[in-house]
Design an enzyme around this catalytic site. Structure first.
Site, PDB file in Angstrom:
ATOM      1  CG  HIS A 171       7.571   4.445  -4.107  1.00  0.00           C
ATOM      2  ND1 HIS A 171       7.445   3.306  -5.076  1.00  0.00           N
ATOM      3  CD2 HIS A 171       7.904   3.565  -2.834  1.00  0.00           C
ATOM      4  CE1 HIS A 171       7.650   2.278  -4.485  1.00  0.00           C
ATOM      5  NE2 HIS A 171       7.800   2.547  -3.290  1.00  0.00           N
ATOM      6  NE  ARG A 199      12.626  -1.601   1.726  1.00  0.00           N
ATOM      7  CZ  ARG A 199      12.818  -1.806   0.632  1.00  0.00           C
ATOM      8  NH1 ARG A 199      11.869  -2.745  -0.180  1.00  0.00           N
ATOM      9  NH2 ARG A 199      13.608  -1.158  -0.242  1.00  0.00           N
ATOM     10  CB  ALA A 245       3.977  -0.407   2.154  1.00  0.00           C
ATOM     11  CB  CYS A 253      -0.991  -0.041   1.180  1.00  0.00           C
ATOM     12  SG  CYS A 253       0.163   0.326   2.681  1.00  0.00           S
TER      13      CYS A 253
END
Length: 504
Positions: free
Chosen positions: A210, A111, A80, A77
């Site tokens: 992003h 990550r 994220a 999403c």
């Protein structure tokens, strides 16, 4: 790149038709636009090499549209994309997951963004901070609670350089004014506080997260204060490298060895100061184009800082990228780049001599986020391996255009592939290796097919640079040639076990 083979286009077209035949007609028609076979490039492709070399094929699929409800999409999403990718790795800022505890918990340090510093003192990447919304906060609003959280964080972590507020879904639904809180508390504590409207319901995937995160860097970080930084003639910023398993450190070593000064790395092992001084650099080097091209375009338009993409997966692309970067700075840097390439050639020769005979001709299917499904292709090719299928979770049309510079005609291309489709494609092709994410890892291994986690390197890495190529080759060899695969029979090959009789 050698890439002198072609994949079986007719077989892959038939495989797509077979997979779609299980769907209702309307659904099959929609999904057909997202599945394709790479076509040979046009006749003029060799005459006009693109940013990433000559065009090898055309990958024409529909992308960046909403996933169809009811299917098992592998996308994330918007939250994220912002917290997990762009902002989370900035080490000297505290990142608040603003909302219920779940989103922060499930995005907690997953990550492998390596960093230097002392956790809890001047670095906070692996810490999980949440405003822990409850029902009363949904009813009465959470602005006061957010302000209190910021006060507590300032008292607990006085050496932090700033705070980001990563909004979860309820924040957008109830209309909290996080921007007003950020402005007020920023003045009170004298630090940068960045409100990020990355509620998970925004957009169709993590890609919009992003973009939103890039916009907040533009609006809340750049050009906000005098950095006092003295720029130099060979300053570069590495953007879109998240230092998975130490990737950014491997890249930085090569750039510095060829005479460049890396003034910042976004956002793996990054500091707020590195982000603030980026507009003073001479060149922005973008690794993950999909997640960070927006801020690079902004700095080019406003500050005149050019940008270029680079790829440090595998020796052929490492050499090409270093030469392309060096050309921007002139003969002196070009000479140093050649010296760096030559110094690592014995290592490259040794790695290829050891692993290529063990991996030659092995087939690979990839399904990753928005970059690696093309960038790692040449690393496999340097080892003699073949990419037979590739696709992205959240790519845009220009990502698939760039993919044409890496994959050969006949390659199976899939966008936002469903769990069913990916399973059937793997069953049909039976590749020697699948590279994808953690959600796909165990079902693929249960199919008796070796797997490598290509989001976070399966607890390995780095994979960037020449040293990383040696690790990459070792990991692929260990996955494919692991003797465990010969120790069990798949269900369709098992013989009927004798029926045991009960004792009388």
């Amino acid at each position: 790149m050698s890439l002198d083979h072609e994949n079986d286009a007719a077989f892959n077209e038939a495989l797509i038709a077979e997979v779609l035949s299980a769907y209702p007609d309307k659904f099959a028609k929609r999904r057909r636009k997202h599945l394709a076979v790479a076509k040979p490039a046009g006749a003029d492709a060799d005459a006009a090499p693109g940013e990433e070399g000559h065009l090898l094929s055309e990958c024409d699929v529909k992308s960046n549209v909403k996933s169809i409800p009811g299917v098992m999409t592998i996308r994330g999403c918007s939250y994220a994309g912002s917290k997990g990718v762009v902002w989370g790795p900035v080490k000297d800022m505290v990142h608040i997951s603003h909302g219920p505890v779940g989103c922060g918990h499930y995005s907690w340090s997953q990550r492998r963004n390596y960093y230097t510093g002392t956790t809890g003192i001047d670095s906070f990447v692996t810490m999980q901070v949440t405003s822990d919304f409850q029902e009363r906060d949904i009813v009465f609003g959470g602005d006061k609670k957010l302000a209190k959280v910021i006060d507590e964080l300032e008292e607990m972590f006085p050496l932090s350089r700033g705070i980001s507020i990563q909004s979860e879904c309820p924040i957008g639904l109830i209309g909290d004014d996080i921007e007003a809180v950020a402005k007020k508390k920023g003045k009170e504590i004298g630090k940068t506080i960045v409100p990020v409207r990355c509620e998970g319901f925004r957009g169709v995937s993590q890609s919009l997260g992003h973009h939103i995160a890039n916009d907040t860097i533009r609006d809340w970080v750049l050009d906000k204060k005098d950095t006092g930084f003295e720029p130099g003639p060979c300053d570069v910023s590495v953007i879109g490298d998240y230092n998975i398993g130490g990737d950014a450190w491997a890249s930085r070593r090569l750039l510095e060895d060829m005479g460049l000064r890396v003034i910042g790395n976004w956002s793996g092992d990054a500091t707020l100061a590195e982000m603030e001084r980026a507009p003073l650099g001479k060149l922005n080097l973008i690794h993950c184009y999909r997640s960070m091209n927006y801020i690079c375009r902004h700095m080019e338009e406003k500050h005149g800082v050019p940008w270029m993409e680079y790829n440090l997966f595998g020796p052929s692309q490492i050499a090409a990228s270093l030469r392309k970067i060096a050309k921007h700075f002139g003969p002196e840097i070009e000479a140093k780049a050649e010296a760096v390439i030559a110094s690592y050639q014995p290592l490259v020769d040794a790695v290829i001599a050891k692993y290529r005979p063990r991996l030659e001709g092995k087939s690979v299917m990839l399904y990753v986020g928005g970059l690696r499904s093309r960038h790692v292709v040449t690393a496999y090719d340097d080892l003699g391996m073949r990419i037979v299928g590739t696709g992205y979770e959240f790519a845009h049309n220009d990502d698939y255009q760039r993919t044409g510079h890496y994959v050969v005609p006949g390659t199976l291309i899939y966008d936002d592939v469903t769990g069913y489709e990916l399973e059937k494609f793997i069953e049909g092709i039976r590749p020697d290796l699948v590279g994808s994410g953690i959600k796909e890892k165990y079902p693929v291994q249960k199919m008796g097919i070796p797997f490598r986690q290509m989001h976070s390197w399966d607890y390995s890495g780095p994979y960037h640079g020449y040293d990383g190529f040696a690790i990459f080759a070792r990991d692929m060899d260990q996955a494919i040639n692991n003797p465990v695969w010969s120790l069990f029979d798949p269900p369709w090959k098992k013989k009927d076990a004798p029926v045991l009789q009960a004792a009388e």
